[in-house]
Design an enzyme around this catalytic site. Sequence first.
Site, PDB file in Angstrom:
ATOM      1  N   ARG A  43      -7.860  -1.999   6.774  1.00 44.49           N
ATOM      2  CA  ARG A  43      -7.968  -1.695   5.344  1.00 44.49           C
ATOM      3  C   ARG A  43      -8.786  -2.733   4.596  1.00 44.49           C
ATOM      4  O   ARG A  43      -9.525  -2.396   3.670  1.00 44.49           O
ATOM      5  CB  ARG A  43      -6.572  -1.598   4.705  1.00 44.49           C
ATOM      6  CG  ARG A  43      -5.809  -0.342   5.068  1.00 44.49           C
ATOM      7  CD  ARG A  43      -4.541  -0.242   4.236  1.00 44.49           C
ATOM      8  NE  ARG A  43      -3.735   0.906   4.616  1.00 44.49           N
ATOM      9  CZ  ARG A  43      -3.846   2.114   4.072  1.00 44.49           C
ATOM     10  NH1 ARG A  43      -4.753   2.339   3.149  1.00 44.49           N
ATOM     11  NH2 ARG A  43      -3.050   3.096   4.460  1.00 44.49           N
ATOM     12  N   LYS A  82       2.784 -10.367   8.200  1.00 48.58           N
ATOM     13  CA  LYS A  82       2.914  -8.951   8.534  1.00 48.58           C
ATOM     14  C   LYS A  82       1.627  -8.593   9.267  1.00 48.58           C
ATOM     15  O   LYS A  82       0.551  -8.563   8.677  1.00 48.58           O
ATOM     16  CB  LYS A  82       3.070  -8.088   7.281  1.00 48.58           C
ATOM     17  CG  LYS A  82       3.093  -6.585   7.586  1.00 48.58           C
ATOM     18  CD  LYS A  82       3.124  -5.742   6.318  1.00 48.58           C
ATOM     19  CE  LYS A  82       3.036  -4.255   6.660  1.00 48.58           C
ATOM     20  NZ  LYS A  82       3.001  -3.396   5.447  1.00 48.58           N
ATOM     21  N   ILE A 111       7.879  -4.364   8.934  1.00 54.09           N
ATOM     22  CA  ILE A 111       7.737  -3.811   7.591  1.00 54.09           C
ATOM     23  C   ILE A 111       7.203  -2.404   7.802  1.00 54.09           C
ATOM     24  O   ILE A 111       6.049  -2.206   8.148  1.00 54.09           O
ATOM     25  CB  ILE A 111       6.825  -4.681   6.724  1.00 54.09           C
ATOM     26  CG1 ILE A 111       7.456  -6.070   6.545  1.00 54.09           C
ATOM     27  CG2 ILE A 111       6.596  -4.020   5.365  1.00 54.09           C
ATOM     28  CD1 ILE A 111       6.592  -7.058   5.784  1.00 54.09           C
ATOM     29  N   THR A 150       0.833  -1.202   0.000  1.00 56.54           N
ATOM     30  CA  THR A 150       0.000   0.000   0.000  1.00 56.54           C
ATOM     31  C   THR A 150       0.868   1.253   0.000  1.00 56.54           C
ATOM     32  O   THR A 150       0.559   2.245  -0.679  1.00 56.54           O
ATOM     33  CB  THR A 150      -0.924   0.012   1.221  1.00 56.54           C
ATOM     34  OG1 THR A 150      -1.590  -1.244   1.306  1.00 56.54           O
ATOM     35  CG2 THR A 150      -1.957   1.109   1.106  1.00 56.54           C
ATOM     36  N   TYR A 180      -0.362 -10.822   4.823  1.00 58.80           N
ATOM     37  CA  TYR A 180      -0.490  -9.449   5.323  1.00 58.80           C
ATOM     38  C   TYR A 180      -1.889  -9.309   5.903  1.00 58.80           C
ATOM     39  O   TYR A 180      -2.876  -9.298   5.168  1.00 58.80           O
ATOM     40  CB  TYR A 180      -0.253  -8.462   4.183  1.00 58.80           C
ATOM     41  CG  TYR A 180      -0.292  -7.000   4.566  1.00 58.80           C
ATOM     42  CD1 TYR A 180      -0.245  -6.568   5.893  1.00 58.80           C
ATOM     43  CD2 TYR A 180      -0.362  -6.027   3.579  1.00 58.80           C
ATOM     44  CE1 TYR A 180      -0.278  -5.229   6.216  1.00 58.80           C
ATOM     45  CE2 TYR A 180      -0.396  -4.678   3.894  1.00 58.80           C
ATOM     46  CZ  TYR A 180      -0.350  -4.280   5.211  1.00 58.80           C
ATOM     47  OH  TYR A 180      -0.388  -2.941   5.540  1.00 58.80           O
ATOM     48  N   TYR A 235     -12.435  -5.615   0.471  1.00 53.70           N
ATOM     49  CA  TYR A 235     -13.710  -5.197  -0.120  1.00 53.70           C
ATOM     50  C   TYR A 235     -14.703  -6.344  -0.305  1.00 53.70           C
ATOM     51  O   TYR A 235     -15.868  -6.208   0.043  1.00 53.70           O
ATOM     52  CB  TYR A 235     -13.509  -4.456  -1.451  1.00 53.70           C
ATOM     53  CG  TYR A 235     -14.766  -3.743  -1.907  1.00 53.70           C
ATOM     54  CD1 TYR A 235     -15.171  -2.558  -1.295  1.00 53.70           C
ATOM     55  CD2 TYR A 235     -15.556  -4.269  -2.916  1.00 53.70           C
ATOM     56  CE1 TYR A 235     -16.335  -1.919  -1.690  1.00 53.70           C
ATOM     57  CE2 TYR A 235     -16.724  -3.637  -3.320  1.00 53.70           C
ATOM     58  CZ  TYR A 235     -17.115  -2.460  -2.699  1.00 53.70           C
ATOM     59  OH  TYR A 235     -18.269  -1.834  -3.088  1.00 53.70           O
TER      60      TYR A 235
END
Length: 290
Positions: free
Chosen positions: A137, A160, A202, A43, A132, A106
């Site tokens: 998000r 992550k 990260i 991102t 991740y 989404y």
Amino acid sequence: MFKGSMPALVTPFRNGALDLETLKKLVEWHIGEGTNGFVPVGTTGESPTLTHEEHETVIDTVVRAAAGRVPVIAGAGSNNTVEAIRFVQFAEKVGAAAALVVTPYYNKPTQRGLIAHFTALHDCADIPIVIYNIPGRSVVDMTPTTMAELAKLPRIVGVKDATGDLARVCETRMACGPDFVQLSGEDATAHGFNAQGGVGCISVTANVAPKLLAQMQAACLAGDYATALEIQDKVMPLHKAIFTEPGLVGAKYAMSQLGLCSDEVRLPLTGLADETKALINAGLTHAGLM
């Protein structure tokens, strides 16, 4: 396998196009500053607004520039499994050390859907995969139980974790075992994350302060949490300032102040408000970078 400070690399632009020469210079600078690895086209690398061709160009450029000196974990996520397969296979083809794959955003799959998605990606190539997990998000949270099921696959090697829940580190270790690589995805809690069993971060702020954050991670890995905390105190105002608005915008502005790259971002992101710029400048000064 993967540990220490790994910047979630920004993607430099110039007049709307990829600035690959600056990207190569950033790789060299980071390695000189002690960075332990790179994570391009997450991102922070503005993956949502890169074309597929740009995505692959950035990955290839970073892998070539790093030249095996430090590992490159290539951003390869998508909420479309077929698209993610393309990116994972490309990462393997160009020689990335691993692929970073976000939980699908989404479309909100079930835990069963997450297992099917990541199993398909595991089976499509021979490259290690780092999950991740960022519920803020993607609006889906991979549970430790689901992660433990995926950790049985030989090339699902770590996570992550951007949940911000430090108890999750212990839960994941108990579920997935001590060899499952846990990397923080949240700068402000990276010190505490390591104390709970993490082995690195990260990092967005590592785009700006790679030497300090590499030193902090090295201190944590050596068990010297007092030294690590001193460094954390130096960079904490910068962490907070960078994330006042979207973190990648803050990171690019800070980098522009240090002469590293342009602060140019792609819509729908915009440049920072003056008040945020002032906060970042103060954070840079507090960290001894300006």
